[in-house]
Scaffold this motif. Structure first.
Motif, mmCIF file in Angstrom:
data_model
loop_
_atom_site.group_PDB
_atom_site.id
_atom_site.type_symbol
_atom_site.label_atom_id
_atom_site.label_comp_id
_atom_site.label_asym_id
_atom_site.label_seq_id
_atom_site.Cartn_x
_atom_site.Cartn_y
_atom_site.Cartn_z
ATOM 1 N N THR A 1 0.816 -1.213 0.000
ATOM 2 C CA THR A 1 0.000 0.000 0.000
ATOM 3 C C THR A 1 0.854 1.270 0.000
ATOM 4 O OG1 THR A 1 -1.735 -1.176 1.188
ATOM 5 C CG2 THR A 1 -1.831 1.221 1.201
ATOM 6 N N GLY A 2 1.859 1.325 0.860
ATOM 7 C CA GLY A 2 2.670 2.539 0.952
ATOM 8 C C GLY A 2 3.385 2.866 -0.348
ATOM 9 N N ARG A 3 4.028 1.862 -0.940
ATOM 10 C CA ARG A 3 4.732 2.103 -2.191
ATOM 11 C C ARG A 3 3.771 2.432 -3.318
ATOM 12 N NH1 ARG A 3 8.105 -2.743 -1.186
ATOM 13 N NH2 ARG A 3 7.220 -3.666 -3.064
ATOM 14 N N ALA A 4 2.617 1.764 -3.350
ATOM 15 C CA ALA A 4 1.655 2.014 -4.419
ATOM 16 C C ALA A 4 1.097 3.429 -4.346
ATOM 17 C CB ALA A 4 0.516 0.998 -4.337
ATOM 18 N N VAL A 5 0.750 3.883 -3.143
ATOM 19 C CA VAL A 5 0.193 5.232 -2.999
ATOM 20 C C VAL A 5 1.239 6.286 -3.343
ATOM 21 C CG1 VAL A 5 -0.744 6.883 -1.333
ATOM 22 C CG2 VAL A 5 -1.552 4.521 -1.331
ATOM 23 N N THR A 6 2.472 6.083 -2.903
ATOM 24 C CA THR A 6 3.532 7.046 -3.217
ATOM 25 C C THR A 6 3.753 7.140 -4.717
ATOM 26 O OG1 THR A 6 4.606 6.534 -1.106
ATOM 27 C CG2 THR A 6 5.917 7.674 -2.769
ATOM 28 N N ALA A 7 3.841 5.990 -5.385
ATOM 29 C CA ALA A 7 4.019 5.998 -6.839
ATOM 30 C C ALA A 7 2.820 6.639 -7.521
ATOM 31 C CB ALA A 7 4.223 4.574 -7.347
ATOM 32 N N GLY A 8 1.610 6.375 -7.028
ATOM 33 C CA GLY A 8 0.420 6.975 -7.617
ATOM 34 C C GLY A 8 0.414 8.486 -7.501
ATOM 35 N N VAL A 9 0.851 9.001 -6.360
ATOM 36 C CA VAL A 9 0.900 10.455 -6.177
ATOM 37 C C VAL A 9 1.900 11.080 -7.152
ATOM 38 C CG1 VAL A 9 1.568 12.279 -4.570
ATOM 39 C CG2 VAL A 9 0.121 10.395 -3.789
ATOM 40 N N LEU A 10 3.077 10.477 -7.279
ATOM 41 C CA LEU A 10 4.095 11.020 -8.188
ATOM 42 C C LEU A 10 3.605 11.014 -9.636
ATOM 43 C CD1 LEU A 10 7.315 9.365 -6.698
ATOM 44 C CD2 LEU A 10 6.603 11.748 -6.493
ATOM 45 N N LEU A 11 2.966 9.935 -10.045
ATOM 46 C CA LEU A 11 2.474 9.858 -11.424
ATOM 47 C C LEU A 11 1.313 10.818 -11.653
ATOM 48 C CD1 LEU A 11 2.642 5.985 -11.899
ATOM 49 C CD2 LEU A 11 4.065 7.692 -13.030
ATOM 50 N N ALA A 12 0.451 10.987 -10.667
ATOM 51 C CA ALA A 12 -0.652 11.938 -10.810
ATOM 52 C C ALA A 12 -0.134 13.367 -10.933
ATOM 53 C CB ALA A 12 -1.607 11.811 -9.623
ATOM 54 N N VAL A 13 0.873 13.709 -10.129
ATOM 55 C CA VAL A 13 1.465 15.051 -10.226
ATOM 56 C C VAL A 13 2.128 15.233 -11.592
ATOM 57 C CG1 VAL A 13 3.234 16.571 -9.291
ATOM 58 C CG2 VAL A 13 1.760 15.274 -7.742
ATOM 59 N N ALA A 14 2.820 14.198 -12.090
ATOM 60 C CA ALA A 14 3.451 14.289 -13.411
ATOM 61 C C ALA A 14 2.410 14.514 -14.499
ATOM 62 C CB ALA A 14 4.250 13.022 -13.695
ATOM 63 N N ALA A 15 1.283 13.820 -14.413
ATOM 64 C CA ALA A 15 0.217 14.018 -15.396
ATOM 65 C C ALA A 15 -0.330 15.435 -15.334
ATOM 66 C CB ALA A 15 -0.899 13.003 -15.166
ATOM 67 N N ALA A 16 -0.503 15.963 -14.127
ATOM 68 C CA ALA A 16 -1.024 17.330 -13.972
ATOM 69 C C ALA A 16 -0.032 18.358 -14.508
ATOM 70 C CB ALA A 16 -1.333 17.601 -12.502
#
Length: 333
Positions: A145-160
């Motif tokens: 969970t921790g690694r998945a959420v962190t990676a998701g946040v980074l990718l979401a910011v990159a998309a934005a």
């Protein structure tokens, strides 16, 4: 879900064919330019030094070569390679579709061949899947969970961030240039195999957003799409940072206009975020806990591990003997 052996072999062959096509074009450009360093700088976006010819490849081609090779290896090594094959095929389809209206005949033939191979990958990944046939057959793992959420946040910011940059350029450039950046019109000068810059940006936004959503959901395919997105994010960031360092833009950061400062910061974030996503999702994920079944003798697990009451199997408490056979035994006992 697992992938049948014929589907895995087919997927590996299709990925190998995609990697071979990319390798042939890269070798052709190396022969034309004569220097791997010059070709690498061309991929990074530095086109001012070329005096011996032009390159037909762009940064997407070595990345697709690496992705296709990784997909072939995954198909040969893992029964859970459906997500890797589907991700490779989907991204290749998105990147090569603009080649259908390319003026260069070689780029058109390449686009047709790679689109056919990529479509075959997607079909193979979908048709070659089968459900687990036994309780002990492992399913694809999920990222913690921790690694998945962190990676998701980074990718979401990159998309934005990439979306904001495309909105900015759409407001700064004339309408016809904005359209050409999406379709590859005459005002856009690019390598023959490269997708139009606006098209590439839209594809990357979709990839980053999809990978971020799957990471937040801890989906079983999140590692394949997340690693693919992290690879593109790191490659694009590395190219822009390397170009800025070569022309000493980073050394004179305070003197740059605000737009260039923001662009350099975005590139540095992309490089670091891409590396972080690769590190976070590269490690093996966690397996779902085995389901507990309930029989007449109490709960037990399908792997022969102790149940809640210390049982091994379905015969009752630990140390107890299995039930005696019926007497008289039936025929064939």
């Amino acid at each position: 879900m697992t992938v049948t052996r014929p589907a895995r072999l087919t997927g590996a062959a299709l990925c190998a064919a995609l990697a071979l096509i990319a390798a042939v074009w890269i070798l052709k450009d190396l022969a034309a330019l004569g220097s791997p360093v010059d070709l690498a700088w061309y991929w990074a976006g530095d086109h001012f030094f070329l005096i011996r010819g032009r390159s037909a490849t762009s940064l997407t081609d070595p990345v697709l070569l690496a992705v296709s090779a990784a997909g072939a290896v995954a198909a040969l090594r893992s029964r859970h390679a459906a997500s890797a094959l589907a991700a490779t095929g989907t991204v290749t389809l998105a990147l090569r579709l603009p080649g259908l209206w390319a003026a260069d005949s070689g780029a058109l033939v390449t686009a047709l061949a790679e689109l056919a191979l990529a479509a075959g990958l997607v079909v193979t990944a979908a048709a070659g899947r089968r459900p687990a046939t036994a309780a002990y057959e492992r399913l694809p793992t999920r990222p913690p969970t921790g690694r998945a959420v962190t990676a998701g946040v980074l990718l979401a910011v990159a998309a934005a961030v990439l979306t904001l940059w495309e909105v900015y350029w759409a407001t700064e450039l004339p309408v016809e240039v904005t359209v050409d950046r999406l379709t590859g019109g005459r005002s856009v000068v690019k390598p023959a195999l490269a997708p139009p810059p606006g098209w590439l940006a839209a594809m990357l936004v979709g990839l980053y957003a999809t990978a971020a959503g799957s990471a937040f959901a801890r989906a079983r395919h999140s590692r394949a799409f997340g690693l693919l997105a992290g690879g593109f994010l790191a490659a694009v960031g590395l190219a822009e940072v390397a170009r800025a360092v070569r022309y000493e833009l980073a050394a004179h950061f305070d003197e740059l206009p605000t737009v260039q400062q923001l662009g350099l910061l975005s590139a540095a974030f992309g490089l670091l975020a891409g590396i972080a996503v690769l590190v976070l999702l590269a490690a093996r994920g966690t397996q779902d806990p085995a389901p507990t079944s309930y029989g007449p003798a109490g709960p037990h697990t399908p792997y022969g591990r102790p149940g809640p009451y210390g049982s091994y199997g379905s015969y009752g408490p630990a140390g107890s003997m299995p039930p005696a056979p019926p007497s008289p035994p039936p025929p064939g006992w």
